[in-house]
Design a protein around this motif. Structure first.
Motif, mmCIF file in Angstrom:
data_model
loop_
_atom_site.group_PDB
_atom_site.id
_atom_site.type_symbol
_atom_site.label_atom_id
_atom_site.label_comp_id
_atom_site.label_asym_id
_atom_site.label_seq_id
_atom_site.Cartn_x
_atom_site.Cartn_y
_atom_site.Cartn_z
ATOM 1 N N GLU A 96 11.232 103.932 136.582
ATOM 2 C CA GLU A 96 11.818 102.802 137.224
ATOM 3 C C GLU A 96 11.094 101.900 138.234
ATOM 4 O OE1 GLU A 96 16.194 103.265 138.142
ATOM 5 O OE2 GLU A 96 16.146 105.196 136.746
ATOM 6 N N GLU A 97 11.105 100.688 138.267
ATOM 7 C CA GLU A 97 10.335 99.896 139.353
ATOM 8 C C GLU A 97 10.569 100.324 140.861
ATOM 9 O OE1 GLU A 97 9.696 95.035 140.407
ATOM 10 O OE2 GLU A 97 11.383 95.807 138.785
ATOM 11 N N LYS A 98 11.873 100.614 141.218
ATOM 12 C CA LYS A 98 12.274 100.903 142.533
ATOM 13 C C LYS A 98 12.723 102.441 142.659
ATOM 14 C CE LYS A 98 12.195 96.655 144.176
ATOM 15 N NZ LYS A 98 11.560 96.062 145.263
ATOM 16 N N ILE A 99 12.900 102.870 143.738
ATOM 17 C CA ILE A 99 13.173 104.259 143.842
ATOM 18 C C ILE A 99 14.742 104.332 143.661
ATOM 19 C CG2 ILE A 99 13.485 106.155 145.516
ATOM 20 C CD1 ILE A 99 11.030 104.929 146.947
ATOM 21 N N ASN A 100 14.954 105.124 142.688
ATOM 22 C CA ASN A 100 16.736 105.227 142.347
ATOM 23 C C ASN A 100 17.061 106.423 143.437
ATOM 24 O OD1 ASN A 100 19.201 105.957 141.023
ATOM 25 N ND2 ASN A 100 18.682 104.778 139.512
ATOM 26 N N TYR A 101 17.813 106.363 144.465
ATOM 27 C CA TYR A 101 17.862 107.352 145.375
ATOM 28 C C TYR A 101 19.099 108.282 144.667
ATOM 29 C CZ TYR A 101 14.903 106.030 149.162
ATOM 30 O OH TYR A 101 13.910 105.694 149.879
ATOM 31 N N GLU A 102 20.127 107.443 143.925
ATOM 32 C CA GLU A 102 21.192 108.231 143.304
ATOM 33 C C GLU A 102 20.844 109.567 142.371
ATOM 34 O OE1 GLU A 102 25.515 107.084 141.280
ATOM 35 O OE2 GLU A 102 24.145 105.779 141.796
ATOM 36 N N LYS A 103 19.947 108.915 141.544
ATOM 37 C CA LYS A 103 19.596 109.650 140.329
ATOM 38 C C LYS A 103 18.457 110.786 141.068
ATOM 39 C CE LYS A 103 19.708 106.692 136.485
ATOM 40 N NZ LYS A 103 18.878 105.735 135.644
ATOM 41 N N LEU A 104 17.851 110.407 141.875
ATOM 42 C CA LEU A 104 16.851 111.230 142.703
ATOM 43 C C LEU A 104 17.635 112.528 143.398
ATOM 44 C CD1 LEU A 104 13.718 111.228 143.171
ATOM 45 C CD2 LEU A 104 14.180 110.302 145.474
ATOM 46 N N TYR A 105 18.615 112.238 144.029
ATOM 47 C CA TYR A 105 19.221 113.375 144.731
ATOM 48 C C TYR A 105 19.880 114.217 143.579
ATOM 49 C CZ TYR A 105 23.099 115.641 147.173
ATOM 50 O OH TYR A 105 23.935 116.364 147.701
ATOM 51 N N ILE A 106 20.380 113.727 142.565
ATOM 52 C CA ILE A 106 20.736 114.810 141.595
ATOM 53 C C ILE A 106 19.791 115.679 141.001
ATOM 54 C CG2 ILE A 106 22.129 115.147 139.128
ATOM 55 C CD1 ILE A 106 23.661 112.527 140.040
ATOM 56 N N GLU A 107 18.733 115.015 140.514
ATOM 57 C CA GLU A 107 17.574 115.782 139.942
ATOM 58 C C GLU A 107 16.714 116.493 140.686
ATOM 59 O OE1 GLU A 107 17.827 116.247 136.722
ATOM 60 O OE2 GLU A 107 19.570 114.685 136.190
ATOM 61 N N ARG A 108 16.505 115.908 141.928
ATOM 62 C CA ARG A 108 15.530 116.708 142.742
ATOM 63 C C ARG A 108 16.110 117.932 143.255
ATOM 64 N NH1 ARG A 108 9.972 115.847 145.717
ATOM 65 N NH2 ARG A 108 9.240 114.168 144.352
ATOM 66 N N TYR A 109 17.325 117.892 143.698
ATOM 67 C CA TYR A 109 17.879 118.910 143.958
ATOM 68 C C TYR A 109 18.187 120.077 143.068
ATOM 69 C CZ TYR A 109 18.430 117.803 148.938
ATOM 70 O OH TYR A 109 18.127 117.434 150.236
ATOM 71 N N LYS A 110 18.244 119.696 141.762
ATOM 72 C CA LYS A 110 18.153 120.845 140.647
ATOM 73 C C LYS A 110 16.917 121.524 140.540
ATOM 74 C CE LYS A 110 21.214 118.081 137.417
ATOM 75 N NZ LYS A 110 21.247 117.629 136.091
ATOM 76 N N VAL A 111 15.897 120.847 140.688
ATOM 77 C CA VAL A 111 14.655 121.431 140.722
ATOM 78 C C VAL A 111 14.175 122.392 141.799
ATOM 79 C CG1 VAL A 111 12.108 121.043 140.669
ATOM 80 C CG2 VAL A 111 13.375 119.702 139.374
ATOM 81 N N LEU A 112 14.714 121.815 143.092
ATOM 82 C CA LEU A 112 14.438 122.380 144.341
ATOM 83 C C LEU A 112 15.169 123.625 144.438
ATOM 84 C CD1 LEU A 112 14.662 119.513 146.808
ATOM 85 C CD2 LEU A 112 12.642 120.706 146.164
ATOM 86 N N ARG A 113 16.379 123.614 144.070
ATOM 87 C CA ARG A 113 17.246 124.940 143.963
ATOM 88 C C ARG A 113 16.669 125.984 142.783
ATOM 89 N NH1 ARG A 113 21.646 125.405 146.747
ATOM 90 N NH2 ARG A 113 22.456 123.584 147.942
#
Length: 500
Positions: A96-113
């Motif tokens: 995506e052209e811009k940072i999508n914080y909503e999707k980022l929150y969901i997917e990043r934390y899955k990986v981090l956990r």
């Protein structure tokens, strides 16, 4: 002591990352390499704190904790904590052209956990307790705070059940036992955040690049700092804000700016010999080489707004701690390399405070062309103890400003730069952005800094923030591998020419 140097303003989030946002990975090291090749000695970033609603780095859940989005996930791959398949969704977000914080929150934390779950089986896991003890003044409470936010579906602590709002000791003790796994997860995140940042900063320093960090004057109303120290802030007996921060109406905003941060109770803070502020500044200088203090004029006097008001119009000026705070900082921490963000309405009192502190203030070239040749933002009028910018994260890009400026300001801009740089006016008109940057480098300012967007000659589509607006901010990122040879050559030339 600060030396005559120059550099680039680019936040970590805007780097060309692989997983939806810039991070401490490969692109950060490549940026340091570019700075070195360009003979630049400064890399300025925005606050590194963990962000919440609105995604602003100036509204963090903690004055100390770092943003887990910036953790380099490739290290987790190398450690075997995650697999390539875990990163598929983040790579999609990255398209995506811009940072999508909503999707980022969901997917990043899955990986981090997942990474944390697997880290518990590693030998390095034993380092977490040592790390927690090292940062015991704030880390345990922060981890508990974030765990409770998860438990209460992310709502502000002021909406938690009363026993948690008022920090009932027995309730918190049982919560620590119940939430132990989640608490340790947040300690794990901070451990890797600080470990990776230290490695990146050390790399920059070895390449003669200093990091300029940024410390917001206020903390978020919904933060661990306000939760554990409500007496330090202007709350009422029900722990609701009485007064909040902002700035008065001006030429840019008829209603002023309503930031909404609960204001400090400076009388209480002073009674502690400013201990919380001392800890905060000390921690900043563990993270950065130079620190920019945001909204410096607020230490002299600040705009106080009733928490019930919908705009900043009806606020009033209140007296801040003044030079007393900075005298205590100097007494306890010594001479520090601090930049004072002294933009906005400056009274004689504010100017006196800046002079007494000895810190360099800031000037913005975009502000220099609306009056006459006596404007203090023009390079020929800038004094040595100053940090000068084409613009900051709160401004338009220089090209965006130039293209939208009234014709008389455009003419003045080109004529001024032509005379100041001793260049033909057509050359300036053909490249006003690079002429503006060169003018900063020529000035007497101790530091000259340019946002990376201006080096790329980008318009307002790449603007970082529009103050007092929610949504569509903080989301600009580099989306491709850039060819920077021309940028590097330009910076090398002007840096050598003007002795930076």
């Amino acid at each position: 002591m600060l030396k005559r140097e120059s550099g680039i303003l680019l936040h970590i989030s805007s780097l060309n990352g692989r997983y939806g946002i810039g991070d401490f990975g490969k692109s950060a090291y490549e940026f340091v390499d570019m700075l070195k090749r360009s003979n630049q000695k400064l890399w300025q970033i925005l606050p590194l704190g963990i962000t919440g609603y609105g995604d602003s780095p100036y509204q963090s859940f903690s004055a100390f904790a770092g943003n887990p989005y910036f953790i380099d996930l490739d290290e987790f791959l190398e450690m075997g904590l995650i697999e390539d398949k875990d990163l598929v969704e983040l790579k999609k977000i990255n398209e995506e052209e811009k940072i999508n914080y909503e999707k980022l929150y969901i997917e990043r934390y899955k990986v981090l956990r997942k990474a944390y779950a697997n880290f518990k089986n590693k030998e390095e896991y034993q380092e977490l307790k040592k790390f927690e003890n090292k940062h015991s003044r704030w880390l345990s409470e922060y981890a508990l705070f974030m765990s409770l936010k998860n438990r209460f579906n992310g709502v502000s602590w002021q909406e938690w059940p009363r026993a948690f709002r008022v920090r009932d000791k027995n309730v918190l003790k049982s919560s620590k036992n119940e939430l132990n796994y989640d608490i340790e997860f947040y300690i794990f995140l901070e451990y890797f955040f600080r470990k990776q940042w230290k490695k990146l900063k050390n790399y920059a320093n070895r390449n003669n690049v200093k990091i300029i960090g940024d410390i917001p004057i206020f903390v978020s109303t919904d933060s661990v700092d306000t939760w554990i120290n409500p007496e330090m802030f202007q709350f009422d007996r029900k722990l609701k804000p009485r007064k909040v921060a902002g700035c008065p109406p001006d030429a840019f905003s008829v209603d002023g700016q309503l930031w909404g941060n609960v204001l400090y109770n400076w009388q209480v803070i002073k009674a502690t010999d400013y201990s919380w502020w001392i800890d905060r500044i000390k921690d900043c200088f563990n993270l950065y080489d130079v620190v920019r203090i945001d909204h410096f004029r607020g230490f002299d006097s600040y705009w106080s707004i009733s928490a019930q008001d919908k705009t900043a119009r009806n606020g009033k000026w209140e007296i801040g701690p003044g030079i007393d705070l900075f005298n205590v900082i100097k007494k306890k921490l010594g001479d520090l390399d601090i930049i004072a963000e002294d933009l906005g309405f400056l009274t004689p009192r504010v100017r006196k405070l800046l002079k007494a502190s000895g810190y360099p203030g800031m000037k913005i070239l975009q502000f220099g062309f609306g009056e006459n040749e006596n404007n203090e933002n023009l390079p020929s009028n800038i004094r040595k103890n100053t940090v000068v910018y084409t613009g900051t994260h709160d401004n338009q890009t220089f090209l965006g400003w130039y293209e939208s400026a009234p014709e008389d300001e455009q003419i003045f801009c080109c004529e001024y730069l032509s005379q100041y740089l001793e260049k033909k006016i057509e050359a300036v008109k053909n490249n006003p952005v690079y002429s503006a940057i060169e003018a900063l480098w020529k000035s007497q300012a101790i530091f000259s800094i340019v946002p990376f967007q201006d080096l790329l000659k980008l318009g307002n589509e790449s603007r970082m923030n529009i103050p007092s607006t929610l949504g569509g901010n903080w989301d600009w990122k580099i989306n491709e591998v850039l060819k920077t040879e021309n940028i590097e050559s330009f910076l090398q030339d002007i840096t050598q020419k003007y002795g930076r």
